[in-house]
Design an enzyme around this catalytic site. Structure first.
Site, PDB file in Angstrom:
ATOM      1  N   THR A  43       0.820  -1.216   0.000  1.00 16.88           N
ATOM      2  CA  THR A  43       0.000   0.000   0.000  1.00 16.88           C
ATOM      3  C   THR A  43       0.850   1.261   0.000  1.00 16.88           C
ATOM      4  O   THR A  43       0.519   2.245  -0.650  1.00 16.88           O
ATOM      5  CB  THR A  43      -0.918   0.000   1.251  1.00 16.88           C
ATOM      6  OG1 THR A  43      -1.766  -1.132   1.172  1.00 16.88           O
ATOM      7  CG2 THR A  43      -1.762   1.240   1.324  1.00 16.88           C
ATOM      8  N   SER A  93       1.553  -7.456  -1.436  1.00 16.48           N
ATOM      9  CA  SER A  93       2.187  -8.570  -0.719  1.00 16.48           C
ATOM     10  C   SER A  93       1.307  -9.810  -0.671  1.00 16.48           C
ATOM     11  O   SER A  93       1.754 -10.876  -0.247  1.00 16.48           O
ATOM     12  CB  SER A  93       2.630  -8.150   0.685  1.00 16.48           C
ATOM     13  OG  SER A  93       1.529  -8.101   1.554  1.00 16.48           O
ATOM     14  N   THR A 136       1.489  -4.819   4.016  1.00 16.27           N
ATOM     15  CA  THR A 136       1.297  -5.261   5.401  1.00 16.27           C
ATOM     16  C   THR A 136       0.686  -6.661   5.506  1.00 16.27           C
ATOM     17  O   THR A 136       0.842  -7.327   6.519  1.00 16.27           O
ATOM     18  CB  THR A 136       0.378  -4.282   6.163  1.00 16.27           C
ATOM     19  OG1 THR A 136      -0.883  -4.230   5.499  1.00 16.27           O
ATOM     20  CG2 THR A 136       0.989  -2.907   6.236  1.00 16.27           C
ATOM     21  N   ASP A 137      -0.007  -7.090   4.423  1.00 16.29           N
ATOM     22  CA  ASP A 137      -0.812  -8.308   4.561  1.00 16.29           C
ATOM     23  C   ASP A 137       0.014  -9.568   4.825  1.00 16.29           C
ATOM     24  O   ASP A 137      -0.425 -10.460   5.549  1.00 16.29           O
ATOM     25  CB  ASP A 137      -1.696  -8.506   3.324  1.00 16.29           C
ATOM     26  CG  ASP A 137      -2.784  -7.446   3.243  1.00 16.29           C
ATOM     27  OD1 ASP A 137      -3.079  -6.822   4.285  1.00 16.29           O
ATOM     28  OD2 ASP A 137      -3.330  -7.230   2.148  1.00 16.29           O
TER      29      ASP A 137
HETATM   30  N1  ASP Z   1      -2.710  -5.424   0.226  1.00 16.45           N
HETATM   31  C1  ASP Z   1      -1.627  -4.609   0.716  1.00 16.45           C
HETATM   32  C2  ASP Z   1      -0.350  -5.454   0.695  1.00 16.45           C
HETATM   33  O1  ASP Z   1      -0.163  -6.258   1.563  1.00 16.45           O
HETATM   34  C3  ASP Z   1      -1.922  -4.112   2.086  1.00 16.45           C
HETATM   35  C4  ASP Z   1      -0.915  -3.157   2.661  1.00 16.45           C
HETATM   36  O2  ASP Z   1       0.200  -2.994   2.198  1.00 16.45           O
HETATM   37  O3  ASP Z   1      -1.252  -2.518   3.681  1.00 16.45           O
HETATM   38  O4  ASP Z   1       0.432  -5.303  -0.195  1.00 16.45           O
END
Ligand code: ASP
Length: 333
Positions: A12, A54, A85-86
């Site tokens: 993100t 991710s 973050t995922d």
């Molecule tokens: N879908 C995103 C990822 O994991 C979520 C994030 O980065 O907060 O790439």
């Protein structure tokens, strides 16, 4: 003057809005511009090595990241990885086990909102990650919302809030406030850089023929026949302290069969905190203690990475068990 390398992998923090939703697009040069740190205390360099959500992270890509760090290891004092973050917690655990003789900080960070949005948490997280990367510590960590969390202890618990990560069954290693780093003194020593150290090495092998099964009440046992045919290892999220059904649906019997055929069985719990313990309940004593890996208080993300790497690097169940059961971090006393 410290030298820090920021490695961009997407997430993100690097995303822009498109018709179907957010997609990583920003190169690391555009992300680094937002780091809020005096130029005379840190020289920053950036490299984009992939730009993925991710969700699409794979074990192969963990090794791409590790190899980049190895390539630039001598040139920098610390490393920051920007990452979605995922699956950040899986990557943090994996890098911990991939590296051997690490003696510098690797700080993984990201954000819940793109770095170009005015309400973003990306600027704070990235700037603080750089501050942590300038510390004389060693290990892989996640930096999020002011906390430094050991890479083998992080779990994403919230999908939208800034405080998305929790340190599970282990204290937060340090906080940062107004650019001042404050450690938890009970555990700081295990993260200090070593004076006498060996060259950095990378473990290159892994086995990804594993899966995680969460038991549910009344679960049908035939899924374990499929696992026996197609997988080399299974992590079982059992009930409470380690309960496995042995009644109408005799799951315990099936898991015993898996163990007999040499499939690696890791026993963990669906509870986030306090872990499993063999033998407290009868239903927690149905697997052979010496051939079952009892996961203690590790979180599932850590178990996934550690099991893959252990199975790639050790041949006997005894060695795999010893490696997985040994905690990487410890709470003295
Ligand atoms: N879908 C995103 C990822 O994991 C979520 C994030 O980065 O907060 O790439």
């Amino acid at each position: 003057m410290k030298r820090v390398l920021i490695i961009g992998t997407g997430g993100t923090i690097a995303s822009k809005k498109y018709d179907l939703g957010l997609r990583p697009e920003l190169k690391i040069e555009e992300i680094i511009k937002h780091v809020n740190i005096p130029k005379d205390i840190c020289s920053l360099e950036g490299k984009t090595i992939m730009n993925i959500d991710s969700t699409n992270m794979t074990p192969d890509k963990w090794f791409v990241i590790a190899n980049h760090i190895k390539q630039y290891y001598e040139l920098f004092d610390g490393f920051v990885i920007t990452h979605g973050t995922d699956t950040m917690a899986y990557t943090a655990a994996a890098l911990t086990y991939i590296f051997h003789n690490l003696n510098k900080p690797i700080i993984i960070t990201g954000s819940q909102y793109p770095i170009t949005e005015f309400y973003t948490d990306g600027i704070q997280n990235l700037t603080e990650a750089v501050y942590f990367a300038m510390e004389n510590i060693t290990g892989v960590f996640i930096c999020f919302d002011g906390d430094l969390i050991a890479g083998t202890r992080a779990t994403k618990i919230k999908t939208r809030s800034y405080d998305a990560f929790e340190s599970v069954n282990f204290p937060v290693v340090a906080n940062i406030k107004h650019h001042k780093v404050l450690y938890d003194t009970r555990i700081k020593d295990q993260f200090l850089q070593k004076e006498n150290f060996n060259p950095l090495e990378i473990r290159t092998k892994y086995n990804d023929r594993i899966l995680v099964i969460k038991l549910i009440p009344g679960m049908h046992a035939d899924i374990f026949d499929f696992i026996k045919e197609h997988y080399d290892g299974v992590i079982i999220e059992s009930f409470g302290l380690g309960g496995i059904p042995d009644n109408e649906h005799n799951i315990a019997l099936k898991i015993n069969e898996l163990i007999e055929t040499g499939i690696v069985v890791v026993l963990t719990t669906q509870c986030l905190e306090e872990g499993v313990e063999y033998g407290v309940y009868e239903v927690g004593s149905l697997l052979p203690r010496d051939k079952t890996i009892i996961a203690g208080d590790f979180n599932t993300e850590t178990l996934v990475a550690k099991t893959m790497i252990a199975m790639g690097n050790f041949n006997t169940i005894g060695d795999i068990k010893k490696y997985i059961e040994k905690p990487y971090t410890y709470l003295p006393g």
